[in-house]
Design a protein around this motif. Structure first.
Motif, PDB file in Angstrom:
ATOM      1  N   PRO A  23      -3.288  13.819  -2.477  1.00 38.18           N
ATOM      2  CA  PRO A  23      -2.809  12.743  -1.595  1.00 38.18           C
ATOM      3  C   PRO A  23      -1.788  11.872  -2.327  1.00 38.18           C
ATOM      4  N   CYS A  24      -0.826  11.408  -1.570  1.00 39.32           N
ATOM      5  CA  CYS A  24       0.188  10.518  -2.136  1.00 39.32           C
ATOM      6  C   CYS A  24      -0.516   9.273  -2.701  1.00 39.32           C
ATOM      7  N   ALA A  25      -0.037   8.819  -3.839  1.00 41.99           N
ATOM      8  CA  ALA A  25      -0.690   7.700  -4.525  1.00 41.99           C
ATOM      9  C   ALA A  25      -0.280   6.339  -3.976  1.00 41.99           C
ATOM     10  N   CYS A  26       0.638   6.299  -2.992  1.00 43.21           N
ATOM     11  CA  CYS A  26       1.130   5.000  -2.500  1.00 43.21           C
ATOM     12  C   CYS A  26       0.054   4.235  -1.730  1.00 43.21           C
ATOM     13  N   GLY A  27      -0.885   4.955  -1.144  1.00 43.57           N
ATOM     14  CA  GLY A  27      -1.944   4.298  -0.397  1.00 43.57           C
ATOM     15  C   GLY A  27      -1.532   3.878   0.994  1.00 43.57           C
ATOM     16  N   ARG A  28      -0.296   4.153   1.434  1.00 41.73           N
ATOM     17  CA  ARG A  28       0.160   3.711   2.753  1.00 41.73           C
ATOM     18  C   ARG A  28       0.447   4.883   3.694  1.00 41.73           C
ATOM     19  N   CYS A  29       0.773   6.036   3.146  1.00 44.00           N
ATOM     20  CA  CYS A  29       1.183   7.150   4.015  1.00 44.00           C
ATOM     21  C   CYS A  29       0.087   8.220   4.061  1.00 44.00           C
ATOM     22  N   ASN A  30       0.313   9.189   4.905  1.00 44.90           N
ATOM     23  CA  ASN A  30      -0.631  10.296   5.040  1.00 44.90           C
ATOM     24  C   ASN A  30       0.048  11.587   4.568  1.00 44.90           C
TER      25      ASN A  30
HETATM   26 ZN   LIG Z   1       2.761   7.821   0.168  1.00 43.96          ZN
END
Ligand SMILES: [Zn+2]
Length: 123
Positions: A23-30
């Motif tokens: 999972p992307c590490a940004c925490g905002r996207c899927n």
């Molecule tokens: Zn992301």
């Protein structure tokens, strides 16, 4: 039709698997990154080519494999039926040969009996 040998070479040039989805590490996207993705989101050319070609190559390879498997089943059944027919033909020939031998023996026996009758009742 794709060249499966060339597709296999593309697969073998890519980073060995398994490839993991992270999972992307940004925490905002899927969105996901792959374990072969560099930190800035780029791929090595071998891995990029593998992903691009797999999108069309994998479905075609699977369809061709399924068709080939179905054909193997059909040919296996035909081979079985052919072998069964050969067995039945050989069995019928053996039965015919046995019947011919029996007819020969009975004809010999009939001749012997006719000879015996002729000798006994000759005038
Ligand atoms: Zn992301």
């Amino acid at each position: 039709m794709r060249d499966l040998q060339a597709d296999l070479a593309i697969c073998e040039a890519a980073t060995p698997g398994p490839i993991q989805m992270k999972p992307c590490a940004c925490g905002r996207c899927n969105q996901f990154l792959l374990s072969i993705t560099h930190a800035d989101g780029r791929f090595d050319p071998e891995n990029a080519k593998f992903i691009v070609e797999a999108r069309e190559g994998w479905p075609e390879a699977i369809q061709r494999a399924l068709k080939a498997e179905a054909e193997v089943v059909t040919l296996t059944n035909q081979l079985y039926n052919c072998g069964k027919a050969v067995f039945e033909r050989d069995q019928a020939r053996q039965e015919r040969d046995n019947a011919e031998d029996k007819v020969d023996r009975l004809e010999d026996e009939l001749r012997m009996l006719q000879d015996a009758l002729n000798q006994r009742y000759q005038p």
